[in-house]
Write a protein that holds these residues in place. Structure first.
Motif, PDB file in Angstrom:
ATOM      1  N   LYS A   1       0.865  -1.173   0.000  1.00 39.87           N
ATOM      2  CA  LYS A   1       0.000   0.000   0.000  1.00 39.87           C
ATOM      3  C   LYS A   1       0.907   1.230   0.000  1.00 39.87           C
ATOM      4  CE  LYS A   1      -3.138  -2.536   3.101  1.00 39.87           C
ATOM      5  NZ  LYS A   1      -4.391  -2.683   2.346  1.00 39.87           N
ATOM      6  N   ALA A   2       0.600   2.189  -0.852  1.00 38.13           N
ATOM      7  CA  ALA A   2       1.405   3.404  -0.947  1.00 38.13           C
ATOM      8  C   ALA A   2       0.793   4.488  -0.066  1.00 38.13           C
ATOM      9  CB  ALA A   2       1.484   3.881  -2.393  1.00 38.13           C
ATOM     10  N   THR A   3       1.577   4.987   0.881  1.00 41.29           N
ATOM     11  CA  THR A   3       1.123   6.056   1.764  1.00 41.29           C
ATOM     12  C   THR A   3       1.764   7.371   1.328  1.00 41.29           C
ATOM     13  OG1 THR A   3       0.891   4.538   3.634  1.00 41.29           O
ATOM     14  CG2 THR A   3       1.007   6.885   4.140  1.00 41.29           C
ATOM     15  N   VAL A   4       0.937   8.390   1.169  1.00 46.94           N
ATOM     16  CA  VAL A   4       1.417   9.726   0.822  1.00 46.94           C
ATOM     17  C   VAL A   4       1.056  10.663   1.968  1.00 46.94           C
ATOM     18  CG1 VAL A   4       1.265  11.666  -0.779  1.00 46.94           C
ATOM     19  CG2 VAL A   4       1.183   9.319  -1.654  1.00 46.94           C
ATOM     20  N   ARG A   5       2.075  11.311   2.491  1.00 51.39           N
ATOM     21  CA  ARG A   5       1.885  12.272   3.577  1.00 51.39           C
ATOM     22  C   ARG A   5       1.615  13.652   2.995  1.00 51.39           C
ATOM     23  NH1 ARG A   5       0.218  13.833   8.516  1.00 51.39           N
ATOM     24  NH2 ARG A   5       1.439  15.579   9.311  1.00 51.39           N
ATOM     25  N   LEU A   6       0.487  14.253   3.379  1.00 51.59           N
ATOM     26  CA  LEU A   6       0.163  15.621   2.991  1.00 51.59           C
ATOM     27  C   LEU A   6       0.359  16.521   4.200  1.00 51.59           C
ATOM     28  CD1 LEU A   6      -3.193  15.090   1.026  1.00 51.59           C
ATOM     29  CD2 LEU A   6      -0.872  15.073   0.119  1.00 51.59           C
ATOM     30  N   GLN A   7       1.096  17.600   4.048  1.00 50.45           N
ATOM     31  CA  GLN A   7       1.274  18.514   5.161  1.00 50.45           C
ATOM     32  C   GLN A   7       1.278  19.958   4.651  1.00 50.45           C
ATOM     33  OE1 GLN A   7       4.758  16.798   6.973  1.00 50.45           O
ATOM     34  NE2 GLN A   7       6.172  17.820   5.582  1.00 50.45           N
ATOM     35  N   MET A   8       0.532  20.785   5.360  1.00 49.11           N
ATOM     36  CA  MET A   8       0.424  22.184   4.995  1.00 49.11           C
ATOM     37  C   MET A   8       1.613  22.952   5.561  1.00 49.11           C
ATOM     38  SD  MET A   8      -2.383  21.986   3.277  1.00 49.11           S
ATOM     39  CE  MET A   8      -2.220  23.697   2.783  1.00 49.11           C
ATOM     40  N   VAL A   9       2.231  23.767   4.732  1.00 51.32           N
ATOM     41  CA  VAL A   9       3.277  24.668   5.195  1.00 51.32           C
ATOM     42  C   VAL A   9       2.622  25.698   6.120  1.00 51.32           C
ATOM     43  CG1 VAL A   9       4.926  26.430   4.453  1.00 51.32           C
ATOM     44  CG2 VAL A   9       4.694  24.298   3.161  1.00 51.32           C
ATOM     45  N   PRO A  10       3.265  26.049   7.248  1.00 50.99           N
ATOM     46  CA  PRO A  10       2.659  27.023   8.172  1.00 50.99           C
ATOM     47  C   PRO A  10       2.165  28.277   7.448  1.00 50.99           C
ATOM     48  CG  PRO A  10       4.633  26.098   9.153  1.00 50.99           C
ATOM     49  CD  PRO A  10       4.568  25.556   7.749  1.00 50.99           C
ATOM     50  N   GLY A  11       0.954  28.665   7.791  1.00 56.24           N
ATOM     51  CA  GLY A  11       0.335  29.823   7.163  1.00 56.24           C
ATOM     52  C   GLY A  11      -0.548  29.483   5.987  1.00 56.24           C
ATOM     53  N   SER A  12      -0.511  28.232   5.530  1.00 58.18           N
ATOM     54  CA  SER A  12      -1.331  27.799   4.401  1.00 58.18           C
ATOM     55  C   SER A  12      -2.482  26.940   4.897  1.00 58.18           C
ATOM     56  CB  SER A  12      -0.490  27.027   3.385  1.00 58.18           C
ATOM     57  OG  SER A  12       0.575  27.812   2.896  1.00 58.18           O
ATOM     58  N   SER A  13      -3.479  26.757   4.042  1.00 61.25           N
ATOM     59  CA  SER A  13      -4.651  25.979   4.428  1.00 61.25           C
ATOM     60  C   SER A  13      -5.281  25.324   3.209  1.00 61.25           C
ATOM     61  CB  SER A  13      -5.685  26.861   5.126  1.00 61.25           C
ATOM     62  OG  SER A  13      -6.887  26.145   5.365  1.00 61.25           O
ATOM     63  N   LEU A  14      -5.647  24.070   3.343  1.00 61.11           N
ATOM     64  CA  LEU A  14      -6.350  23.382   2.267  1.00 61.11           C
ATOM     65  C   LEU A  14      -7.697  24.039   1.996  1.00 61.11           C
ATOM     66  CD1 LEU A  14      -5.851  20.783   0.490  1.00 61.11           C
ATOM     67  CD2 LEU A  14      -7.442  19.632   2.031  1.00 61.11           C
TER      68      LEU A  14
ATOM     69  N   ASP B   1       3.414  -0.740  -8.275  1.00 60.44           N
ATOM     70  CA  ASP B   1       2.529  -1.896  -8.214  1.00 60.44           C
ATOM     71  C   ASP B   1       1.971  -1.997  -6.802  1.00 60.44           C
ATOM     72  OD1 ASP B   1       1.149  -4.199  -8.723  1.00 60.44           O
ATOM     73  OD2 ASP B   1       2.901  -5.518  -8.608  1.00 60.44           O
ATOM     74  N   VAL B   2       0.915  -1.233  -6.538  1.00 65.75           N
ATOM     75  CA  VAL B   2       0.338  -1.183  -5.201  1.00 65.75           C
ATOM     76  C   VAL B   2      -1.138  -1.554  -5.265  1.00 65.75           C
ATOM     77  CG1 VAL B   2       1.985   0.553  -4.394  1.00 65.75           C
ATOM     78  CG2 VAL B   2      -0.198   1.287  -5.371  1.00 65.75           C
ATOM     79  N   THR B   3      -1.661  -2.017  -4.138  1.00 65.79           N
ATOM     80  CA  THR B   3      -3.065  -2.406  -4.063  1.00 65.79           C
ATOM     81  C   THR B   3      -3.942  -1.298  -3.513  1.00 65.79           C
ATOM     82  OG1 THR B   3      -2.795  -3.324  -1.840  1.00 65.79           O
ATOM     83  CG2 THR B   3      -2.417  -4.809  -3.698  1.00 65.79           C
ATOM     84  N   ALA B   4      -3.313  -0.295  -2.897  1.00 67.58           N
ATOM     85  CA  ALA B   4      -4.094   0.764  -2.265  1.00 67.58           C
ATOM     86  C   ALA B   4      -3.265   2.040  -2.194  1.00 67.58           C
ATOM     87  CB  ALA B   4      -4.538   0.353  -0.865  1.00 67.58           C
ATOM     88  N   LEU B   5      -3.968   3.168  -2.164  1.00 67.56           N
ATOM     89  CA  LEU B   5      -3.359   4.464  -1.903  1.00 67.56           C
ATOM     90  C   LEU B   5      -3.906   4.959  -0.572  1.00 67.56           C
ATOM     91  CD1 LEU B   5      -1.701   6.983  -2.679  1.00 67.56           C
ATOM     92  CD2 LEU B   5      -3.754   7.839  -3.839  1.00 67.56           C
ATOM     93  N   GLN B   6      -3.002   5.349   0.303  1.00 63.93           N
ATOM     94  CA  GLN B   6      -3.395   5.839   1.625  1.00 63.93           C
ATOM     95  C   GLN B   6      -2.876   7.268   1.798  1.00 63.93           C
ATOM     96  OE1 GLN B   6      -1.446   4.502   5.507  1.00 63.93           O
ATOM     97  NE2 GLN B   6      -3.440   3.465   5.629  1.00 63.93           N
ATOM     98  N   LEU B   7      -3.761   8.166   2.212  1.00 59.34           N
ATOM     99  CA  LEU B   7      -3.375   9.543   2.500  1.00 59.34           C
ATOM    100  C   LEU B   7      -3.246   9.736   4.008  1.00 59.34           C
ATOM    101  CD1 LEU B   7      -5.517  11.691   0.028  1.00 59.34           C
ATOM    102  CD2 LEU B   7      -3.320  10.550  -0.339  1.00 59.34           C
ATOM    103  N   ASP B   8      -2.182  10.403   4.399  1.00 62.50           N
ATOM    104  CA  ASP B   8      -1.933  10.720   5.806  1.00 62.50           C
ATOM    105  C   ASP B   8      -1.958  12.240   5.934  1.00 62.50           C
ATOM    106  OD1 ASP B   8      -1.167  10.408   8.510  1.00 62.50           O
ATOM    107  OD2 ASP B   8       0.938  10.686   7.987  1.00 62.50           O
ATOM    108  N   PHE B   9      -3.091  12.772   6.388  1.00 61.07           N
ATOM    109  CA  PHE B   9      -3.276  14.225   6.460  1.00 61.07           C
ATOM    110  C   PHE B   9      -4.052  14.572   7.721  1.00 61.07           C
ATOM    111  CE2 PHE B   9      -5.828  18.058   4.979  1.00 61.07           C
ATOM    112  CZ  PHE B   9      -4.800  18.959   5.204  1.00 61.07           C
ATOM    113  N   ASP B  10      -3.480  15.423   8.545  1.00 63.14           N
ATOM    114  CA  ASP B  10      -4.137  15.854   9.784  1.00 63.14           C
ATOM    115  C   ASP B  10      -4.988  17.087   9.490  1.00 63.14           C
ATOM    116  OD1 ASP B  10      -2.700  13.827  11.014  1.00 63.14           O
ATOM    117  OD2 ASP B  10      -1.045  15.156  11.560  1.00 63.14           O
ATOM    118  N   ALA B  11      -6.126  16.858   8.872  1.00 66.16           N
ATOM    119  CA  ALA B  11      -6.993  17.974   8.470  1.00 66.16           C
ATOM    120  C   ALA B  11      -7.516  18.710   9.701  1.00 66.16           C
ATOM    121  CB  ALA B  11      -8.162  17.442   7.636  1.00 66.16           C
ATOM    122  N   ARG B  12      -7.390  20.029   9.668  1.00 69.90           N
ATOM    123  CA  ARG B  12      -7.979  20.852  10.717  1.00 69.90           C
ATOM    124  C   ARG B  12      -9.472  21.015  10.460  1.00 69.90           C
ATOM    125  NH1 ARG B  12      -3.346  25.340   9.807  1.00 69.90           N
ATOM    126  NH2 ARG B  12      -3.852  24.650   7.688  1.00 69.90           N
TER     127      ARG B  12
END
Length: 261
Positions: free
Chosen positions: A98-111, A134-145
């Motif tokens: 499973k492929a994990t992609v970490r999303l992180q906002m630079v300070p001062g920015s917002s999704l 060759d992965v079976t899943a995509l996983q996002l790691d994001f601490d959404a405010r």
């Protein structure tokens, strides 16, 4: 086990009336008060392999999956900076990745300030990342405010429509997201993995709250750290494990023993 309910006081009368009252009271008890809970099979294990050299060839022949950090995306209000994985990962043939992609906002920015075009571009970028391997899943790691949850739900919906058929979409989550009626129920994902570790002083409160099971859509999977072990709530069929140090056969054996204790 639920506490036993107090039986009502019977009015003075014949012995048959008292027996009938007792039988009626027992029939009204919840089934969980007298029915033993039969534990299910141990959950399937998924090892998180973060940004460091990992040699997991000792997993050969074991029913274990691996979720590896594929990339980190630093997001600003204007741009995306991609940091691909730089450390080697060795796994035996046959291990589901499973492929994990970490999303992180630079300070001062917002999704929350991403317009539809930027969210679409980000969804396309994540789709391209997932298709490179060759992965079976995509996983996002994001601490959404709290202010970002609507935009995150929008992003996930756009990504869901782009991913190839059969590829699962998973997200990690905070314990506070997994409450009945929460926003997470609107997320177009196949799996939510609440991370029940590194929760700070509120950890005992959340563990007690989830001791009888996690509410959907968080009920099937969860994440724990091997240096901060906690009980696995009933209903969890997939257990993700985080190790702050490189995985070794000994560390894996200890983790397996914990899940079976």
């Amino acid at each position: 086990m639920l506490p036993e309910r107090s039986l009502p006081h019977a009015a003075p009368g014949p012995r048959r009336g008292l027996l009938a009252t007792l039988v009626l009271a027992l029939l009204c008890l919840p089934l969980s008060a007298s029915t033993p809970v039969i534990p299910g099979p141990p959950p399937r294990l998924v090892l998180w392999a973060w940004e460091r050299p990992e040699d997991l060839r000792f997993l050969e022949g074991r029913a274990v999956d691996v979720a590896f950090l594929l990339a980190t995306l630093d997001l600003t209000d204007e741009d995306v900076h991609e940091l691909p994985r730089r450390q080697p990962l060795r796994v035996p043939p046959g291990v589901a990745l499973k492929a994990t992609v970490r999303l992180q906002m630079v300070p001062g920015s917002s999704l929350a300030r991403f317009n539809p075009e930027r969210l679409e571009d980000l969804a396309q970028r994540l789709d391209v990342l997932a298709r490179r391997h060759d992965v079976t899943a995509l996983q996002l790691d994001f601490d959404a405010r709290g202010s970002e949850t609507d935009a995150y739900v929008d992003l996930l919906q756009r990504l869901r429509t782009r991913l190839p058929p059969g590829m699962s979409l998973s997200i990690t989550g905070l314990a506070s997201w997994c409450v009945p009626g929460g926003w997470i129920a609107r997320a177009a994902v196949d799996e939510v993995v609440p991370q029940l570790f590194r929760m700070g002083p509120d950890a005992p409160v959340w563990r007690a709250r989830f001791s009888r099971g996690l509410p959907p859509p968080c009920s099937g999977s969860m994440g724990l750290a091997v240096d901060e072990w906690g009980p696995v709530p009933p209903g969890v069929s997939t257990l993700y494990l985080f190790n702050p140090r490189p995985w070794t056969p000994e560390a894996f054996a200890r983790a397996v023993a914990e899940t079976q204790s």
